[in-house]
Design a protein around this motif. Structure first.
Motif, short mmCIF file in Angstrom:
data_model
loop_
_atom_site.label_atom_id
_atom_site.label_comp_id
_atom_site.label_asym_id
_atom_site.label_seq_id
_atom_site.Cartn_x
_atom_site.Cartn_y
_atom_site.Cartn_z
N SER A 95 0.80 -1.23 -0.09
CA SER A 95 0.03 0.06 -0.05
C SER A 95 0.91 1.08 -0.08
O SER A 95 1.74 1.30 0.89
CB SER A 95 -0.85 0.02 1.26
OG SER A 95 -1.79 1.04 1.14
N ALA A 96 0.45 2.24 -1.18
CA ALA A 96 1.26 3.40 -0.95
C ALA A 96 0.73 4.54 0.09
O ALA A 96 1.44 5.20 0.57
CB ALA A 96 1.12 4.10 -2.15
N GLY A 97 -0.44 4.30 0.58
CA GLY A 97 -1.20 5.09 1.38
C GLY A 97 -1.26 4.35 2.83
O GLY A 97 -1.18 3.47 3.12
N ARG A 98 -1.62 5.35 3.97
CA ARG A 98 -1.78 4.84 5.26
C ARG A 98 -3.22 4.93 5.60
O ARG A 98 -4.06 5.77 4.94
CB ARG A 98 -0.98 5.71 6.31
CG ARG A 98 0.63 5.56 5.90
CD ARG A 98 1.24 6.22 6.87
NE ARG A 98 0.89 7.64 6.71
CZ ARG A 98 1.24 8.59 7.76
NH1 ARG A 98 1.79 8.65 8.75
NH2 ARG A 98 0.64 10.04 7.23
N LEU A 99 -3.74 4.22 6.62
CA LEU A 99 -4.88 4.21 7.02
C LEU A 99 -5.11 5.16 8.20
O LEU A 99 -4.43 4.69 9.19
CB LEU A 99 -5.46 2.79 7.33
CG LEU A 99 -6.88 2.54 8.16
CD1 LEU A 99 -7.91 2.76 7.10
CD2 LEU A 99 -6.83 1.14 8.67
N SER A 100 -6.32 5.96 8.25
CA SER A 100 -6.53 6.72 9.47
C SER A 100 -7.95 6.03 9.90
O SER A 100 -8.72 5.91 9.33
CB SER A 100 -6.82 7.92 8.80
OG SER A 100 -7.30 9.08 10.07
N HIS A 152 -14.87 5.83 11.76
CA HIS A 152 -14.66 6.17 10.60
C HIS A 152 -13.18 5.79 10.28
O HIS A 152 -12.18 6.25 10.78
CB HIS A 152 -14.75 7.80 10.52
CG HIS A 152 -15.09 8.36 9.24
ND1 HIS A 152 -14.45 9.90 9.06
CD2 HIS A 152 -15.37 7.79 8.01
CE1 HIS A 152 -14.82 9.96 7.67
NE2 HIS A 152 -15.35 9.08 7.08
N GLU A 153 -13.04 5.30 8.89
CA GLU A 153 -11.83 5.10 8.33
C GLU A 153 -11.46 5.69 6.76
O GLU A 153 -12.38 5.34 5.96
CB GLU A 153 -11.54 3.50 8.18
CG GLU A 153 -11.52 2.72 9.65
CD GLU A 153 -10.84 1.12 9.64
OE1 GLU A 153 -10.62 0.98 10.63
OE2 GLU A 153 -11.26 0.81 8.57
N THR A 154 -10.48 6.35 6.83
CA THR A 154 -10.38 6.83 5.59
C THR A 154 -8.82 6.72 5.06
O THR A 154 -7.90 6.40 6.28
CB THR A 154 -10.44 8.44 5.72
OG1 THR A 154 -9.71 9.03 6.60
CG2 THR A 154 -12.02 8.70 5.94
N PRO A 155 -8.28 7.10 3.95
CA PRO A 155 -6.78 7.29 3.68
C PRO A 155 -6.34 8.42 4.69
O PRO A 155 -6.96 9.45 4.84
CB PRO A 155 -6.96 7.44 2.19
CG PRO A 155 -8.07 6.98 1.71
CD PRO A 155 -8.88 7.31 2.80
N ALA A 156 -5.05 8.10 5.08
CA ALA A 156 -4.32 9.06 5.89
C ALA A 156 -3.56 10.26 5.15
O ALA A 156 -3.27 11.31 5.68
CB ALA A 156 -3.48 8.46 7.07
N ASP A 157 -3.46 9.85 3.83
CA ASP A 157 -2.76 10.71 3.01
C ASP A 157 -3.16 10.59 1.45
O ASP A 157 -4.14 9.98 1.40
CB ASP A 157 -0.99 10.54 3.23
CG ASP A 157 -0.64 9.13 3.46
OD1 ASP A 157 -1.44 8.23 2.67
OD2 ASP A 157 0.13 8.73 4.22
N THR A 158 -2.25 11.16 0.78
CA THR A 158 -2.40 11.15 -0.69
C THR A 158 -2.28 9.88 -1.36
O THR A 158 -2.95 9.73 -2.54
CB THR A 158 -1.96 12.32 -1.28
OG1 THR A 158 -0.24 12.37 -1.19
CG2 THR A 158 -2.46 13.61 -0.85
N GLY A 159 -1.52 9.00 -1.03
CA GLY A 159 -1.23 7.67 -1.48
C GLY A 159 -2.39 6.60 -1.69
O GLY A 159 -3.49 6.80 -0.55
N GLU A 160 -2.59 5.88 -2.61
CA GLU A 160 -3.72 5.21 -2.60
C GLU A 160 -3.71 4.02 -1.50
O GLU A 160 -2.44 3.26 -1.31
CB GLU A 160 -3.79 4.34 -3.91
CG GLU A 160 -5.01 3.30 -4.12
CD GLU A 160 -4.96 2.57 -5.47
OE1 GLU A 160 -5.77 2.89 -6.24
OE2 GLU A 160 -3.80 1.87 -5.83
#
Length: 280
Positions: free
Chosen positions: A69-74, A102-110
């Motif tokens: 994964s390029a992105g992290r999980l928030s 609520h879970e979303t990407p933490a940054d701009t990476g996929e």
């Protein structure tokens, strides 16, 4: 009785690679009477915020971030947790009697991960909610001379044990297979195999099956050793847990064993009994 194989199921695409969310979603209904604790298994990619905050009750909502994964999980929830997990990490949300998260990407990476809904036995559907996490560096890794690798995300494999200890027994292994390895399927469990990429041969005393990319199969019956083989690199996920031979009632974000439990969960949520989570 030897290990019995289910029919093979293929993941179906939801969303679109052109939108902020896409998933290879497994429809586990064709597995029939197998009482697997895994009710939802989605191999997802997300780059936006496709879902608003929402409640859960009666099960575990687990999000595993794949190592690529390029992105992290928030992940935020009504218990006050505000967590960021990167590649190889896990958020294990034991919803129990109820939680809002609520879970979303933490940054701009996929963000590329696996979303699991894991059923709980009826007594634990009213247990206190709890959120547990692992960073990627905390996950033990088993390797062999052929280059096969097993990340022991939850549970045990060979001599390795994950530091994640859920309320109810569960095994989650992330496997890169180049040649061959084995897995001991415990008696009384259902073991679900999902092939994310590549091709896989699965065999035991009960027979053999061949799985292609984005296909899954389940096994139950006696305890037995399963053999996995690949001619080229395959990426698969192994999930195993005791059978839950109880009714399963699904009402949106609530998974219970009876209509009375569903009604009680609705009341708890409407009355604020699952806590509050302000918008981010």
């Amino acid at each position: 009785m030897a290990v019995l194989f289910s029919s093979i199921v293929a993941a179906q695409e939801r969303g679109s690679s052109r939108s902020s969310f896409s998933a290879q979603a497994l429809d586990l209904a064709p597995l029939g009477d197998l009482k697997s604790s895994v009710l939802v298994c989605d191999d997802f990619r997300v780059s936006g915020r496709p879902f608003p905050l929402h409640p859960h009750a009666g099960f575990v909502a687990a999000t595993y971030v794949f190592p690529d994964s390029a992105g992290r999980l928030s992940s935020r929830d009504s218990l006050g947790n505000d967590i960021v997990v990167g590649a190889g990490g896990l958020v294990w949300t034991h919803a129990g009697s109820g939680i809002v998260h609520h879970e979303t990407p933490a940054d701009t990476g996929e963000l590329h991960g696996l979303q699991l809904f894991v059923n709980l036995t009826s007594p634990n559907k009213s247990s206190a909610p709890k959120t547990m996490t692992l960073s990627g560096s905390e996950v033990p890794e088993w390797t062999n001379a052929a280059g096969d690798r097993v990340r022991v995300v939850v549970g045990c494999y060979e001599h390795l044990t994950s530091p994640m200890v859920p309320i109810e027994p569960f095994t989650l292994l992330d496997v890169e297979l180049r040649r061959h390895l084995t897995f001991d399927h415990p008696q009384g469990h259902v073991t679900l195999i999902y092939v994310a990429t590549g091709d896989l041969a699965v065999s035991s005393e009960g027979g053999a099956r061949h799985l292609a990319q984005r296909q899954a199969i389940a096994m139950h019956g006696d305890g037995a050793r399963l053999s996995f083989a690949a001619d080229e690199l395959a990426h698969l996920v192994v999930m195993s847990a005791p059978e839950i031979r109880e009714p399963v009632l699904i009402d949106g974000p609530f998974i219970m064993s009876s209509a009375e439990q569903i009604a009680a969960a609705r009341v708890r949520y409407r009355s604020g009994g699952m806590g509050q989570l302000p918008p981010s």
